[in-house]
Scaffold this motif. Structure first.
Motif, PDB file in Angstrom:
ATOM      1  N   ILE A  43       1.831   6.268  15.461  1.00 48.61           N
ATOM      2  CA  ILE A  43       1.260   5.881  16.759  1.00 48.61           C
ATOM      3  C   ILE A  43      -0.012   5.054  16.530  1.00 48.61           C
ATOM      4  CG2 ILE A  43       2.253   7.815  18.024  1.00 48.61           C
ATOM      5  CD1 ILE A  43      -1.419   8.003  17.248  1.00 48.61           C
ATOM      6  N   GLY A  44      -0.331   4.243  17.529  1.00 42.28           N
ATOM      7  CA  GLY A  44      -1.591   3.514  17.536  1.00 42.28           C
ATOM      8  C   GLY A  44      -2.425   4.019  18.696  1.00 42.28           C
ATOM      9  N   ILE A  45      -3.671   4.324  18.432  1.00 41.69           N
ATOM     10  CA  ILE A  45      -4.522   4.885  19.489  1.00 41.69           C
ATOM     11  C   ILE A  45      -5.862   4.173  19.502  1.00 41.69           C
ATOM     12  CG2 ILE A  45      -5.370   6.734  17.972  1.00 41.69           C
ATOM     13  CD1 ILE A  45      -5.316   8.522  20.530  1.00 41.69           C
ATOM     14  N   GLY A  46      -6.343   3.863  20.693  1.00 45.68           N
ATOM     15  CA  GLY A  46      -7.603   3.148  20.823  1.00 45.68           C
ATOM     16  C   GLY A  46      -8.394   3.587  22.038  1.00 45.68           C
ATOM     17  N   SER A  47      -7.893   3.279  23.228  1.00 46.79           N
ATOM     18  CA  SER A  47      -8.650   3.522  24.459  1.00 46.79           C
ATOM     19  C   SER A  47      -8.960   4.994  24.674  1.00 46.79           C
ATOM     20  CB  SER A  47      -7.883   2.961  25.661  1.00 46.79           C
ATOM     21  OG  SER A  47      -6.590   3.532  25.760  1.00 46.79           O
ATOM     22  N   PHE A  48      -8.079   5.885  24.260  1.00 46.39           N
ATOM     23  CA  PHE A  48      -8.320   7.315  24.432  1.00 46.39           C
ATOM     24  C   PHE A  48      -9.590   7.757  23.717  1.00 46.39           C
ATOM     25  CE2 PHE A  48      -7.667  11.762  23.041  1.00 46.39           C
ATOM     26  CZ  PHE A  48      -7.557  12.380  24.286  1.00 46.39           C
ATOM     27  N   LEU A  49      -9.859   7.172  22.562  1.00 51.02           N
ATOM     28  CA  LEU A  49     -11.029   7.569  21.777  1.00 51.02           C
ATOM     29  C   LEU A  49     -12.339   7.093  22.385  1.00 51.02           C
ATOM     30  CD1 LEU A  49      -9.691   6.940  18.164  1.00 51.02           C
ATOM     31  CD2 LEU A  49      -9.945   9.129  19.333  1.00 51.02           C
ATOM     32  N   LEU A  50     -12.259   6.118  23.301  1.00 54.03           N
ATOM     33  CA  LEU A  50     -13.477   5.617  23.932  1.00 54.03           C
ATOM     34  C   LEU A  50     -14.142   6.668  24.810  1.00 54.03           C
ATOM     35  CD1 LEU A  50     -12.324   2.009  24.932  1.00 54.03           C
ATOM     36  CD2 LEU A  50     -13.661   2.716  22.935  1.00 54.03           C
ATOM     37  N   GLU A  51     -13.388   7.728  25.137  1.00 51.77           N
ATOM     38  CA  GLU A  51     -13.940   8.810  25.946  1.00 51.77           C
ATOM     39  C   GLU A  51     -14.911   9.680  25.148  1.00 51.77           C
ATOM     40  OE1 GLU A  51     -12.927   9.232  29.408  1.00 51.77           O
ATOM     41  OE2 GLU A  51     -12.366   7.194  28.833  1.00 51.77           O
ATOM     42  N   PHE A  52     -14.959   9.485  23.838  1.00 51.02           N
ATOM     43  CA  PHE A  52     -15.777  10.333  22.973  1.00 51.02           C
ATOM     44  C   PHE A  52     -16.808   9.473  22.240  1.00 51.02           C
ATOM     45  CE2 PHE A  52     -11.495  11.949  23.402  1.00 51.02           C
ATOM     46  CZ  PHE A  52     -11.717  13.244  23.839  1.00 51.02           C
ATOM     47  N   ASN A  57       0.841  -1.188   0.000  1.00 52.17           N
ATOM     48  CA  ASN A  57       0.000   0.000   0.000  1.00 52.17           C
ATOM     49  C   ASN A  57       0.887   1.252   0.000  1.00 52.17           C
ATOM     50  OD1 ASN A  57      -1.609   2.278   1.316  1.00 52.17           O
ATOM     51  ND2 ASN A  57      -3.210   0.748   1.028  1.00 52.17           N
ATOM     52  N   LYS A  58       0.861   2.002  -1.088  1.00 47.63           N
ATOM     53  CA  LYS A  58       1.758   3.144  -1.249  1.00 47.63           C
ATOM     54  C   LYS A  58       1.452   4.274  -0.266  1.00 47.63           C
ATOM     55  CE  LYS A  58       4.087   1.189  -4.444  1.00 47.63           C
ATOM     56  NZ  LYS A  58       5.455   0.697  -4.109  1.00 47.63           N
ATOM     57  N   ASN A  59       0.170   4.466   0.077  1.00 43.87           N
ATOM     58  CA  ASN A  59      -0.177   5.502   1.046  1.00 43.87           C
ATOM     59  C   ASN A  59       0.407   5.175   2.415  1.00 43.87           C
ATOM     60  OD1 ASN A  59      -1.612   7.004  -0.842  1.00 43.87           O
ATOM     61  ND2 ASN A  59      -3.562   6.004  -0.358  1.00 43.87           N
ATOM     62  N   LEU A  60       0.335   3.900   2.794  1.00 39.26           N
ATOM     63  CA  LEU A  60       0.904   3.468   4.073  1.00 39.26           C
ATOM     64  C   LEU A  60       2.414   3.637   4.054  1.00 39.26           C
ATOM     65  CD1 LEU A  60       0.856   2.106   6.832  1.00 39.26           C
ATOM     66  CD2 LEU A  60       0.808  -0.108   5.661  1.00 39.26           C
ATOM     67  N   GLU A  61       3.051   3.218   2.963  1.00 36.51           N
ATOM     68  CA  GLU A  61       4.510   3.325   2.863  1.00 36.51           C
ATOM     69  C   GLU A  61       4.947   4.784   2.957  1.00 36.51           C
ATOM     70  OE1 GLU A  61       8.006   1.504   0.015  1.00 36.51           O
ATOM     71  OE2 GLU A  61       6.142   2.183  -0.931  1.00 36.51           O
ATOM     72  N   SER A  62       4.215   5.661   2.283  1.00 35.78           N
ATOM     73  CA  SER A  62       4.543   7.083   2.311  1.00 35.78           C
ATOM     74  C   SER A  62       4.384   7.659   3.721  1.00 35.78           C
ATOM     75  CB  SER A  62       3.653   7.843   1.327  1.00 35.78           C
ATOM     76  OG  SER A  62       3.897   9.230   1.380  1.00 35.78           O
ATOM     77  N   ALA A  63       3.298   7.283   4.411  1.00 33.77           N
ATOM     78  CA  ALA A  63       3.057   7.779   5.769  1.00 33.77           C
ATOM     79  C   ALA A  63       4.131   7.292   6.738  1.00 33.77           C
ATOM     80  CB  ALA A  63       1.677   7.339   6.239  1.00 33.77           C
ATOM     81  N   LEU A  64       4.575   6.046   6.566  1.00 39.29           N
ATOM     82  CA  LEU A  64       5.654   5.516   7.408  1.00 39.29           C
ATOM     83  C   LEU A  64       6.938   6.309   7.179  1.00 39.29           C
ATOM     84  CD1 LEU A  64       5.051   1.675   6.994  1.00 39.29           C
ATOM     85  CD2 LEU A  64       4.912   2.929   9.153  1.00 39.29           C
ATOM     86  N   ASN A  65       7.246   6.594   5.932  1.00 35.41           N
ATOM     87  CA  ASN A  65       8.463   7.335   5.609  1.00 35.41           C
ATOM     88  C   ASN A  65       8.418   8.760   6.156  1.00 35.41           C
ATOM     89  OD1 ASN A  65       9.563   5.138   4.243  1.00 35.41           O
ATOM     90  ND2 ASN A  65       8.763   5.781   2.253  1.00 35.41           N
ATOM     91  N   ARG A  66       7.210   9.337   6.214  1.00 30.71           N
ATOM     92  CA  ARG A  66       7.059  10.709   6.718  1.00 30.71           C
ATOM     93  C   ARG A  66       6.896  10.763   8.233  1.00 30.71           C
ATOM     94  NH1 ARG A  66       2.953  10.778   2.872  1.00 30.71           N
ATOM     95  NH2 ARG A  66       1.470  11.152   4.567  1.00 30.71           N
ATOM     96  N   HIS A  67       6.816   9.601   8.878  1.00 31.98           N
ATOM     97  CA  HIS A  67       6.579   9.518  10.329  1.00 31.98           C
ATOM     98  C   HIS A  67       5.234  10.148  10.693  1.00 31.98           C
ATOM     99  CE1 HIS A  67      10.791   8.292  11.453  1.00 31.98           C
ATOM    100  NE2 HIS A  67      10.940   8.701  10.214  1.00 31.98           N
ATOM    101  N   GLU A  68       4.203   9.801   9.915  1.00 32.25           N
ATOM    102  CA  GLU A  68       2.879  10.400  10.095  1.00 32.25           C
ATOM    103  C   GLU A  68       1.771   9.361  10.229  1.00 32.25           C
ATOM    104  OE1 GLU A  68       2.270  13.024   6.812  1.00 32.25           O
ATOM    105  OE2 GLU A  68       3.691  14.531   7.525  1.00 32.25           O
ATOM    106  N   VAL A  69       2.114   8.132  10.562  1.00 33.31           N
ATOM    107  CA  VAL A  69       1.094   7.084  10.648  1.00 33.31           C
ATOM    108  C   VAL A  69       0.236   7.258  11.896  1.00 33.31           C
ATOM    109  CG1 VAL A  69       0.728   4.626  11.040  1.00 33.31           C
ATOM    110  CG2 VAL A  69       2.355   5.382   9.312  1.00 33.31           C
ATOM    111  N   VAL A  70      -1.081   7.212  11.694  1.00 29.47           N
ATOM    112  CA  VAL A  70      -2.030   7.173  12.809  1.00 29.47           C
ATOM    113  C   VAL A  70      -2.904   5.936  12.613  1.00 29.47           C
ATOM    114  CG1 VAL A  70      -3.949   8.290  13.981  1.00 29.47           C
ATOM    115  CG2 VAL A  70      -2.047   9.660  13.137  1.00 29.47           C
ATOM    116  N   LYS A  71      -2.663   4.967  13.470  1.00 30.47           N
ATOM    117  CA  LYS A  71      -3.412   3.711  13.422  1.00 30.47           C
ATOM    118  C   LYS A  71      -4.533   3.782  14.473  1.00 30.47           C
ATOM    119  CE  LYS A  71      -2.692  -1.047  15.042  1.00 30.47           C
ATOM    120  NZ  LYS A  71      -1.673  -2.047  15.398  1.00 30.47           N
ATOM    121  N   ILE A  72      -5.746   3.522  14.063  1.00 28.12           N
ATOM    122  CA  ILE A  72      -6.879   3.519  14.992  1.00 28.12           C
ATOM    123  C   ILE A  72      -7.212   2.073  15.352  1.00 28.12           C
ATOM    124  CG2 ILE A  72      -9.278   4.182  15.386  1.00 28.12           C
ATOM    125  CD1 ILE A  72      -7.274   6.523  15.158  1.00 28.12           C
TER     126      ILE A  72
END
Length: 268
Positions: free
Chosen positions: A213-222, A4-19
């Motif tokens: 980063i991977g984020i999960g439990s924090f979003l449960l507050e909303f 997945n080129k979008n994923l590869e690009s985000a990893l290279n830019r240090h901009e990945v947000v995994k939900i």
């Protein structure tokens, strides 16, 4: 192999947000609700239960790459054939609750198995927080040599049920960030920092050199999807901030970000 080129690009830019939607969440309505909020908020990909029906449903309503986590290579391979973008050796929590701890060699054997079955898959491996740091480094180096695409850290889970959400989140994020910091000194493959991550700790993870980063439990507050998407956007913005850190902070002794219980686990 990251196809997945979008994923590869985000990893290279240090901009990945995994939900992380929930690896034991099989409520399709809730999963779709969270997936839509993730997409609107600009997340990179979502982590879901390794269930073929859920995968098929999400592929119809979301364009985000899908990740599934399991310790069963056959289950992961079935999900790969169903069109999942990322296979993750993880979801160790179910075993922690039973008092079962995976060794570095256990995790390595699982990774080898799934890589043999699906050599073209993008493989991510979670490093168990139950390992001392020296064993985490050993495992990460072995996985890098094996050809794993992504490493994910996880945080310390408190044994004390009376701990507040804030305290438990701080424990998790501090140990996850510590592992991220140390592992990045020893390996060159992308690292996703996860467990107890919020807008502040997300920025710290990126300043340490994490690819995302991977984020999960924090979003449960909303509970509202709009609120969740706004929070996801705020996390992305926090990751973009140029943090000014003096030399002393950059060379922070790793022990200072550990709580006492985690230091004990290091010395075990």
């Amino acid at each position: 192999m990251i196809l997945n080129k979008n994923l590869e690009s985000a990893l290279n830019r240090h901009e990945v947000v995994k939900i992380i939607i929930g690896l034991s969440n099989f409520n399709l309505r809730n999963i779709i609700f969270q997936a839509k909020a993730a997409e609107i908020g600009g997340a990179t990909y979502i982590d879901i239960a390794s269930n073929i029906n859920i995968i098929n449903e999400l592929k119809q309503i979301s364009t985000l790459p899908l990740c599934v986590s399991s310790i069963d290579p056959d289950e992961l391979f079935a999900c790969f054939k169903a069109g999942v973008d990322i296979l993750e050796v993880g979801n160790f929590d179910v075993f922690y609750r039973q008092g079962i701890m995976l060794s570095a060699n256990n995790v390595l054997d699982i990774a080898k198995d799934i890589m043999c079955q699906a050599p073209l898959a993008c493989i991510s491996v979670t490093i168990p927080h139950t390992l001392c740091l020296w064993d985490q480094i050993y495992l990460a180096k072995q996985l890098e040599f094996l050809g794993v695409d992504i490493i994910q850290t996880e945080g310390f889970n408190s044994k004390f049920k009376t701990d507040s959400y804030a305290v438990n989140s701080l424990r998790k994020s501090s140990s996850a960030l510590s592992a991220t910091y140390v592992l990045l000194k020893n390996i060159k493959i992308p690292i996703i920092s996860a467990s107890g991550i919020n807008p502040l700790s997300a920025a710290i993870a990126i300043s340490y050199g994490a690819s995302g980063i991977g984020i999960g439990s924090f979003l449960l507050e909303f509970n509202d999807s709009i609120d969740r998407s706004i929070i996801i956007k705020s996390i992305i913005q926090s990751m973009h901030q140029n943090l000014t850190m003096d030399t002393k902070t950059k060379n922070l002794n790793i022990y200072s970000v550990f709580d006492h219980s985690n230091i004990s686990s290091m010395n075990a």
